[in-house]
Design an enzyme around this catalytic site. Structure first.
Site, mmCIF file in Angstrom:
data_model
loop_
_atom_site.group_PDB
_atom_site.id
_atom_site.type_symbol
_atom_site.label_atom_id
_atom_site.label_comp_id
_atom_site.label_asym_id
_atom_site.label_seq_id
_atom_site.Cartn_x
_atom_site.Cartn_y
_atom_site.Cartn_z
ATOM 1 N N ASP A 95 0.845 -1.181 0.000
ATOM 2 C CA ASP A 95 0.000 0.000 0.000
ATOM 3 C C ASP A 95 0.891 1.246 0.000
ATOM 4 O OD1 ASP A 95 0.985 0.289 2.540
ATOM 5 O OD2 ASP A 95 -0.870 -0.299 3.538
ATOM 6 N N ASP A 265 -7.813 -7.922 1.048
ATOM 7 C CA ASP A 265 -6.805 -8.079 2.101
ATOM 8 C C ASP A 265 -7.406 -7.644 3.423
ATOM 9 O OD1 ASP A 265 -5.349 -5.384 3.325
ATOM 10 O OD2 ASP A 265 -6.423 -5.010 1.453
ATOM 11 N N CYS A 303 -11.640 -29.419 7.146
ATOM 12 C CA CYS A 303 -10.485 -28.615 6.750
ATOM 13 C C CYS A 303 -9.259 -29.514 6.562
ATOM 14 C CB CYS A 303 -10.195 -27.544 7.803
ATOM 15 S SG CYS A 303 -8.769 -26.503 7.414
ATOM 16 N N CYS A 305 -6.082 -28.301 6.447
ATOM 17 C CA CYS A 305 -4.856 -27.595 6.832
ATOM 18 C C CYS A 305 -4.013 -28.441 7.777
ATOM 19 C CB CYS A 305 -5.180 -26.242 7.461
ATOM 20 S SG CYS A 305 -5.694 -26.308 9.197
ATOM 21 N N CYS A 308 -5.535 -28.746 11.378
ATOM 22 C CA CYS A 308 -6.686 -29.644 11.527
ATOM 23 C C CYS A 308 -6.323 -31.104 11.277
ATOM 24 C CB CYS A 308 -7.806 -29.201 10.589
ATOM 25 S SG CYS A 308 -8.614 -27.669 11.112
ATOM 26 N N HIS A 334 -4.423 -22.225 10.345
ATOM 27 C CA HIS A 334 -5.803 -22.639 10.060
ATOM 28 C C HIS A 334 -6.624 -21.510 9.447
ATOM 29 C CE1 HIS A 334 -9.812 -24.223 10.320
ATOM 30 N NE2 HIS A 334 -10.155 -23.094 10.918
#
Length: 373
Positions: A95, A265, A303, A305, A308, A334
């Site tokens: 930014d 974002d 999930c 990930c 998990c 996660h």
């Protein structure tokens, strides 16, 4: 070839208006809709770049303001740019620093730039300086300096910010960048359709590679956000990426995707994770609640990930109460994975022309606990 290297291909448009595309920078492809994890000071908090990559992220955001003080700008430049400095191989967006500067209580704004006093020493941030800093940081996508106005604001304040944002965008466009960099302009206008239209039309004339919608997530609420996008999104070029700045709750993102936005974002998934709030397909989970003390299920049973697949709610709760740093790492992995799954599922739904149904069903499950189901 245009003046800048960024390319955008629109792959599919859903009947709802949601878009599926791909942004290409010299550091790789960004499948859209895309969520960008925030690495404010050159790092996504609590996780390594490899862990961020494992969640499916293809682009991260870094903060120009935080990376420009205390000699950090020179350190990044000496390292050869942010990609090498922070060990991130894919695309980076920075930014302009304007949002952070404008939020300072002593900031003074005029057409020349923004005057503020970090550490008691007056500093002037001009549009040219904002772009030169980002040139040294070396991100792929760099944002023009704009004037963000909070909510509520008068029409006079908004009109002045729109005029100044266009003036600054013209000055930003004249600053030479590195060959791999592309600038985005930021549409302002508050909650007033007239000024959103004026801002969009003026900036489109300048032919930037991409456009952002700014001045949201400043207290206006979801209904006004939807109204802003209903006005603004149709005005933006169809063949260029659209970035909605700072919007990060899943429900807000889904509503914004339906209104034609491509990139997002926010610090919400990482900030919530560090505080012990985890996102699941059936709502948010406060993992430190007593009811999870003996719970051996993963955070989200659907999930994939790392967290998990290997750890239980009971174990995460233990880590948070034991104040183990691993708690923040596993929770952040996660939440970031959850957001990337959401983006992937949204892209698939758009390609199949069923986004509105997908959004309705997804939100129905997400709010099921709140509704007592």
């Amino acid at each position: 070839m245009g003046r800048f290297p960024l390319r955008f291909t629109l792959i599919a448009t859903d009947p709802s208006g949601a878009r599926r595309g791909v942004v290409v920078t010299p550091h790789g492809e960004i499948q859209t809709p895309a969520f960008m994890p925030v690495g404010t000071q050159g790092a996504v908090k609590a996780v390594t770049p490899a862990q961020v990559l494992s969640t499916g992220a293809e682009v991260v955001l870094a903060n120009t303001y935080h990376l420009s003080w205390g000699g950090r700008r020179e350190l990044v430049k000496r390292a050869g740019g942010l990609h090498r400095f922070m060990g991130w191989p894919l695309s980076i967006l920075t930014d302009s620093g304007g949002f952070q500067v404008f939020s300072l209580p002593d900031a003074q704004i005029d057409d020349e730039g923004v005057r503020f006093s970090p550490g008691g020493e007056e500093t002037l941030l001009t549009p040219e300086e904002a772009m030169e800093i980002q040139r040294d940081l070396g991100a792929d996508i760099v944002m023009c300096l704009d004037q963000c106005v909070g909510y509520p604001a008068t029409k006079e304040e908004i009109a002045d910010s729109v005029r100044r944002t266009t003036l600054w965008a013209k000055r930003c466009l004249k600053v030479p960048l590195n060959p791999h960099q592309s600038p985005f302009a930021i549409v302002q206008g508050g909650v007033f359709p007239k000024y959103r239209r004026i801002s969009a039309e003026q900036l489109i004339e300048l032919d930037f590679p991409g456009y952002a919608v700014g001045g949201v997530s400043v207290g206006e609420g979801l209904e006004r956000l939807k109204q802003v996008l209903d006005t603004t999104s149709p005005l933006l070029p169809k063949k260029k990426p659209r970035y909605l700045m700072g919007v990060g709750l899943p429900e807000d993102i889904l509503e914004s995707i339906e209104r034609g936005m491509d990139m997002f974002d926010c610090v919400i998934p990482t900030r919530y994770a560090r505080g012990g709030t985890l996102f699941t397909r059936v709502g948010k989970m406060r993992v430190m609640d007593k009811k999870y003390r003996k719970d051996q299920y993963p955070v989200d049973t659907k999930c994939g990930c790392y967290t998990c697949q290997n750890f239980s709610r009971m174990y995460l709760r233990h880590l948070f109460f034991a104040k183990e740093p691993l708690a923040e790492t596993l929770a952040t992995i996660h939440n970031l994975h959850f957001y990337q799954d959401l983006m992937r599922d949204a892209r698939e739904a758009i390609e199949e022309g069923r986004f509105s149904t997908f959004k309705r069903d997804w939100l129905g499950r997400f709010y099921s606990k709140r509704k007592g189901r």
